[in-house]
Design a protein around this motif. Structure first.
Motif, PDB file in Angstrom:
ATOM      1  N   LYS A 156     -12.994  13.247 -10.365  1.00  0.00           N
ATOM      2  CA  LYS A 156     -12.006  12.324 -10.928  1.00  0.00           C
ATOM      3  C   LYS A 156     -11.059  13.041 -11.889  1.00  0.00           C
ATOM      4  CE  LYS A 156     -11.569   8.123 -13.746  1.00  0.00           C
ATOM      5  NZ  LYS A 156     -12.287   7.079 -14.505  1.00  0.00           N
ATOM      6  N   SER A 157     -11.607  13.892 -12.743  1.00  0.00           N
ATOM      7  CA  SER A 157     -10.776  14.606 -13.711  1.00  0.00           C
ATOM      8  C   SER A 157      -9.807  15.569 -13.042  1.00  0.00           C
ATOM      9  CB  SER A 157     -11.664  15.385 -14.691  1.00  0.00           C
ATOM     10  OG  SER A 157     -12.506  14.513 -15.415  1.00  0.00           O
ATOM     11  N   VAL A 160      -7.100  12.838 -10.945  1.00  0.00           N
ATOM     12  CA  VAL A 160      -6.484  11.692 -11.612  1.00  0.00           C
ATOM     13  C   VAL A 160      -5.849  12.145 -12.919  1.00  0.00           C
ATOM     14  CG1 VAL A 160      -6.862   9.434 -12.659  1.00  0.00           C
ATOM     15  CG2 VAL A 160      -8.122  10.076 -10.591  1.00  0.00           C
ATOM     16  N   ILE A 161      -4.556  11.936 -13.037  1.00  0.00           N
ATOM     17  CA  ILE A 161      -3.834  12.280 -14.259  1.00  0.00           C
ATOM     18  C   ILE A 161      -3.773  11.033 -15.153  1.00  0.00           C
ATOM     19  CG2 ILE A 161      -1.639  13.035 -15.232  1.00  0.00           C
ATOM     20  CD1 ILE A 161      -1.138  14.581 -12.691  1.00  0.00           C
ATOM     21  N   PRO A 162      -4.368  11.073 -16.338  1.00  0.00           N
ATOM     22  CA  PRO A 162      -4.390   9.878 -17.208  1.00  0.00           C
ATOM     23  C   PRO A 162      -2.990   9.544 -17.723  1.00  0.00           C
ATOM     24  CG  PRO A 162      -5.274  11.789 -18.357  1.00  0.00           C
ATOM     25  CD  PRO A 162      -5.085  12.211 -16.937  1.00  0.00           C
ATOM     26  N   LEU A 164      -0.667   7.733 -16.264  1.00  0.00           N
ATOM     27  CA  LEU A 164       0.356   7.413 -15.265  1.00  0.00           C
ATOM     28  C   LEU A 164       0.322   5.926 -14.939  1.00  0.00           C
ATOM     29  CD1 LEU A 164       0.154  10.277 -12.601  1.00  0.00           C
ATOM     30  CD2 LEU A 164       1.954   9.908 -14.279  1.00  0.00           C
ATOM     31  N   PHE A 166      -0.107   2.717 -12.702  1.00  0.00           N
ATOM     32  CA  PHE A 166      -1.128   2.563 -11.663  1.00  0.00           C
ATOM     33  C   PHE A 166      -0.601   2.904 -10.275  1.00  0.00           C
ATOM     34  CE2 PHE A 166      -3.212  -0.080  -8.434  1.00  0.00           C
ATOM     35  CZ  PHE A 166      -4.521   0.380  -8.559  1.00  0.00           C
ATOM     36  N   HIS A 169      -0.521   6.586  -8.960  1.00  0.00           N
ATOM     37  CA  HIS A 169      -1.750   7.267  -8.562  1.00  0.00           C
ATOM     38  C   HIS A 169      -1.869   7.376  -7.043  1.00  0.00           C
ATOM     39  CE1 HIS A 169      -3.433   7.786 -12.514  1.00  0.00           C
ATOM     40  NE2 HIS A 169      -3.323   6.498 -12.798  1.00  0.00           N
ATOM     41  N   PHE A 170      -1.316   6.419  -6.307  1.00  0.00           N
ATOM     42  CA  PHE A 170      -1.374   6.482  -4.845  1.00  0.00           C
ATOM     43  C   PHE A 170      -0.594   7.685  -4.304  1.00  0.00           C
ATOM     44  CE2 PHE A 170      -2.165   1.995  -5.781  1.00  0.00           C
ATOM     45  CZ  PHE A 170      -3.299   1.771  -5.004  1.00  0.00           C
ATOM     46  N   VAL A 172       0.165  10.547  -6.524  1.00  0.00           N
ATOM     47  CA  VAL A 172      -0.244  11.750  -7.240  1.00  0.00           C
ATOM     48  C   VAL A 172      -1.646  12.220  -6.851  1.00  0.00           C
ATOM     49  CG1 VAL A 172      -0.741  12.707  -9.529  1.00  0.00           C
ATOM     50  CG2 VAL A 172       1.283  11.272  -9.180  1.00  0.00           C
ATOM     51  N   VAL A 173      -2.596  11.297  -6.672  1.00  0.00           N
ATOM     52  CA  VAL A 173      -3.974  11.685  -6.360  1.00  0.00           C
ATOM     53  C   VAL A 173      -4.068  12.527  -5.087  1.00  0.00           C
ATOM     54  CG1 VAL A 173      -6.244  10.802  -5.657  1.00  0.00           C
ATOM     55  CG2 VAL A 173      -5.103   9.855  -7.678  1.00  0.00           C
ATOM     56  N   GLU A 176      -2.697  16.012  -5.917  1.00  0.00           N
ATOM     57  CA  GLU A 176      -3.617  16.783  -6.751  1.00  0.00           C
ATOM     58  C   GLU A 176      -4.840  17.242  -5.959  1.00  0.00           C
ATOM     59  OE1 GLU A 176      -3.431  17.834 -10.003  1.00  0.00           O
ATOM     60  OE2 GLU A 176      -1.335  17.245  -9.823  1.00  0.00           O
TER      61      GLU A 176
END
Length: 266
Positions: A156-157, A160-162, A164, A166, A169-170, A172-173, A176
């Protein structure tokens, strides 16, 4: 001047499936499962050579080193100080020094045959060895992250960039995930292979041109002096590339380990 010009070919060195089975070692043993071509033999010889060097240098270590032991310790200190501890700090640098040093000296040793007479090829120029080294680096940095955080928190770390919104995330995840767990080993592999293959091809072209001008092309014999001078100069340049590729591969391995150890600071 009379002589015979032999045009260069990469087919047998880099496409082993095209190699005549009669030119393989151990081809008749276990149905060819352990068959080795010239490039694979060079890999084994160079790995054994660097292993024997460190075994000989450290077989009877002394408090005040001299001779071969002194040279071996200087080489290890370079990796420890300028790669492992520089990136990871003293504690983690010493913890991961064995794998980082093993990668550095393996890459350095197997690339040296590029400029060694009668070998004249880098085992890293075929994708198998760079891929294995990249997989080793991949396993180590993933292990480092999981060991510290556990699988779930590390994963997760890492992706997932904290902070951002919601819906971002679809987007960026997946980026990453691809960057961290797919692109890193791919770039490690291709960078090493492509650099060593390109250097090998340039050296082949320069010395083949020398051969051609000297033996074949009437009236152009003197031009061979120029091509061989360029070939020798590029051989020294290739020595620098050999060192840089070992340094960069080990450095990136240390950087990836550091990123895994601090994944929560993403």
């Amino acid at each position: 001047m009379k002589g015979e010009f032999h045009s260069p070919s990469l087919e047998h060195e880099f496409f082993p499936g095209q190699l005549d089975p009669s030119r393989l070692w151990f081809n008749d043993f276990a149905g060819g499962a352990f068959a080795l071509d010239r490039l694979m033999i060079i890999r084994i010889v160079m790995v054994l050579a660097v292993t024997a060097f460190f075994f000989f240098a450290m077989r009877k270590p002394k408090l005040i080193p001299h001779g071969v032991q002194n040279f071996a310790e200087l080489a290890l200190d370079f990796v420890r100080i300028h790669i492992a501890e520089e990136i990871l700090g003293k504690k983690e640098g010493r913890r991961f020094l064995p794998i980082i040093a093993a990668i550095f000296f393996t890459v350095l040793a197997v690339n040296l045959p590029t400029v060694i007479p009668f070998m004249n090829i880098s085992p890293s120029a075929r994708i198998g060895l760079p891929l294995v080294l990249a997989v080793v680096a991949y396993v180590v940095f993933v292990y480092a992250g999981i060991k510290r955080y556990g699988f779930g928190k590390y994963f997760k770390s890492s992706v997932v960039i904290p902070g951002l919104p919601f819906f971002l995330h679809f987007l960026v995840v997946p980026i990453e995930f691809f960057s961290t767990f797919v692109l890193r080993p791919i770039t490690l592999t291709i960078r090493l292979m492509a650099n060593m293959l390109a250097g090998h091809i340039i050296l082949v072209m320069l010395f083949s041109a020398t051969n051609f001008f000297f033996w074949q092309l009437n009236g152009w014999t003197l031009l061979s002096a120029g091509t061989i001078a360029f070939g020798v100069a590029f051989s020294f340049f290739e020595l620098m590339v050999i060192f840089l590729q070992a340094y960069i591969f080990a450095l990136l391995t240390a950087v990836y380990i550091e990123l895994s150890l601090h994944a929560d600071e993403h």
